[in-house]
Write a protein that holds these residues in place. Structure first.
Motif, PDB file in Angstrom:
ATOM      1  N   MET A 124       0.851  -1.197   0.000  1.00  0.00           N
ATOM      2  CA  MET A 124       0.000   0.000   0.000  1.00  0.00           C
ATOM      3  C   MET A 124       0.882   1.240   0.000  1.00  0.00           C
ATOM      4  SD  MET A 124      -3.123   0.875  -0.059  1.00  0.00           S
ATOM      5  CE  MET A 124      -4.018  -0.575   0.462  1.00  0.00           C
ATOM      6  N   GLU A 184      -3.383   6.037   0.437  1.00  0.00           N
ATOM      7  CA  GLU A 184      -4.824   5.758   0.556  1.00  0.00           C
ATOM      8  C   GLU A 184      -5.572   7.072   0.674  1.00  0.00           C
ATOM      9  OE1 GLU A 184      -4.539   2.512   3.731  1.00  0.00           O
ATOM     10  OE2 GLU A 184      -6.400   1.988   2.711  1.00  0.00           O
ATOM     11  N   ARG A 217     -11.476   6.005  -2.097  1.00  0.00           N
ATOM     12  CA  ARG A 217     -11.924   4.803  -2.794  1.00  0.00           C
ATOM     13  C   ARG A 217     -12.558   5.080  -4.148  1.00  0.00           C
ATOM     14  NH1 ARG A 217     -14.798   1.230   1.950  1.00  0.00           N
ATOM     15  NH2 ARG A 217     -12.967   1.182   3.297  1.00  0.00           N
ATOM     16  N   THR A 272      -6.779   4.950  -4.195  1.00  0.00           N
ATOM     17  CA  THR A 272      -5.918   4.077  -3.394  1.00  0.00           C
ATOM     18  C   THR A 272      -4.824   3.602  -4.334  1.00  0.00           C
ATOM     19  OG1 THR A 272      -7.732   3.324  -1.984  1.00  0.00           O
ATOM     20  CG2 THR A 272      -5.820   1.877  -2.161  1.00  0.00           C
ATOM     21  N   CYS A 292     -12.885  -0.349  -4.170  1.00  0.00           N
ATOM     22  CA  CYS A 292     -12.825   0.835  -5.028  1.00  0.00           C
ATOM     23  C   CYS A 292     -13.770   0.775  -6.223  1.00  0.00           C
ATOM     24  CB  CYS A 292     -11.392   1.065  -5.516  1.00  0.00           C
ATOM     25  SG  CYS A 292     -10.246   1.421  -4.175  1.00  0.00           S
TER      26      CYS A 292
END
Lengths: 105, 315
Positions: free
Chosen positions: B186, B189, B192, B221, B243
């Protein structure tokens, strides 16, 4: 599958590249579920080409029938049957199962 | 070697450290020693350095032989020559017997072709290695991720392909940033609205696009897919579901690499709209790296446009 009340459209995709995008998109629009079948890995062939096209145009539940990313073996094709097809789940009954699985999604 | 600069030196640094600890680690070169900045390896471990000359098929077969004796060879050269010229050796003599050969492919992508031009730009390599069963494929985003990727995959079972660059790729992550093999990494973030799955040396552009979009009201994201195969399917499905739309970003053909991997996963697990950013299945030309990548549809603006397009396609 006809006996089970499942009507399928069967399309022969003899040209993988350039793919007949119209036929695939129309099929996805009109049926809502796509199964691809090829005597090739599920990676890099018809299944992948169709998955890509659908994602870029009309996301649709899909199942790819083919060699599931493993090396093959040698076996005989006899009157009793095709041992390789059975082992790698490329028989017509495997195809029917794939359709049913896809429809459930 | 006190420090490394660029993906090629990162591999060499990691390999030197591995070789110091374990006598099984070897280097096989196809006249690629200087390209790998690995002269120090040859000097310090002469009995673990094999030079076959410009003969990549031989390099691959020699590596298979070494691995079959329990050694852990790193065969390092231009990724196109290793994956294309030595494809059959890779497939039949390394992958089929599932041997512990590490294939270090340098000059991955358009970036890689700046000095040497079209014959040394490679955008098919991921497609090739992904179609051969049993090869682990990693595409680290910058030099320190490459260094960690080599360490993380050093004792993995079976063949491993590590995609590297020209050495001029941008530094993106802090050296402390971990590399967790097999898991989505990741990166940002913001929200979404869509997911961006990016990998390799375009990561800096993906990060810039995500940041700019955030300022413009589109919140994404951003994940780094450094392990292409085996793909973190669970993680990918979760992000796709969360998402509802995705853009893939890679310095590779849109056929056969990350884009294909993600659309395969989406088709099987979570069908959502996907747009792919990458080389659009054309042969590129030679040129300055950043300008080339911009010209062939992988600019920050292209990424942002793709995100907007895919967000609009959500139901």
């Amino acid at each position: 599958m006809e006996a089970d009340g499942i009507d399928v459209r069967v399309i022969n995709m003899s040209t993988i590249k350039p793919l007949d995008e119209y036929a695939v998109i129309k099929a996805a629009e009109e049926t809502g579920a796509i199964v691809t079948a090829e005597n090739h890995s599920i990676i890099g062939g018809l299944g992948e080409a169709v998955a890509s096209l659908l994602a870029e145009n009309i996301p649709t539940p899909m199942f790819r029938v083919g060699i599931e990313d493993e090396f093959s073996q040698t076996a005989a094709i006899t009157e009793e049957g095709d041992a390789l097809k059975a082992h790698f789940r490329l028989d017509s009954k495997d195809l029917a199962l794939a359709v049913k699985e896809c429809l459930e999604r | 070697m006190k420090d490394y600069k660029g993906s090629r030196e990162a591999v060499t640094m990691a390999l030197l450290e591995l070789a110091e600890q374990d006598p099984r680690f070897m280097l096989v070169s196809a006249d690629s020693l200087k390209a790998m900045r690995a002269t120090e390896f040859a000097e310090r471990f002469p009995d673990r350095y094999i030079e076959v000359g410009i003969a990549e098929q031989n390099a691959m077969a020699v590596s298979a032989g070494l691995a079959s004796c329990g050694l852990i060879p790193y065969v390092a050269s231009y990724c196109g020559f290793l994956t294309m010229r030595a494809c059959e050796q890779l497939r039949t003599f390394v992958a089929y017997p599932h041997l512990n050969v590490r294939i270090v492919g340098i000059n991955g992508g358009l970036y890689g072709g700046e000095r040497e031009g079209v014959t040394h730009q490679f955008f098919e390599d991921l497609g090739i290695v992904s179609s051969i069963p049993g090869i682990t494929v990693v595409t680290p985003a910058d030099e320190s991720q490459v260094y960690k990727a080599v360490k993380a995959t050093a004792t993995l079972d079976g063949p491993v392909y590590i995609r590297c660059g020209s050495g001029r790729e941008p530094v993106v992550f802090d050296r402390n940033e971990p590399f967790v093999f097999g898991k989505l990494h990741m990166v940002k973030e913001y929200g979404r609205d869509a997911a961006i799955f990016a990998s390799g040396f375009l990561m800096k552009r993906a990060i810039a696009a995500a940041e700019q979009l955030n300022g413009e009201g589109v919140h994404v994201t951003l994940c780094d897919v450094h392990t292409l195969k085996p793909l973190d399917e669970e993680g990918t499905a979760a992000i796709l579901s969360r998402c509802g739309a995705a853009v893939t970003v890679e310095d590779h053909n849109i056929i056969g690499g990350l884009g294909s991997g993600i659309t395969d996963a989406a088709a099987s697990l979570c069908p959502v709209p996907v747009e792919k950013i990458g080389l659009r299945d054309v042969f590129p030309s030679s040129g300055e790296a950043e300008a080339l990548v911009d010209y062939y549809g992988m600019s920050v603006e292209d990424i942002k446009t793709a995100v907007r397009k895919v967000v609009a396609r959500k139901q």
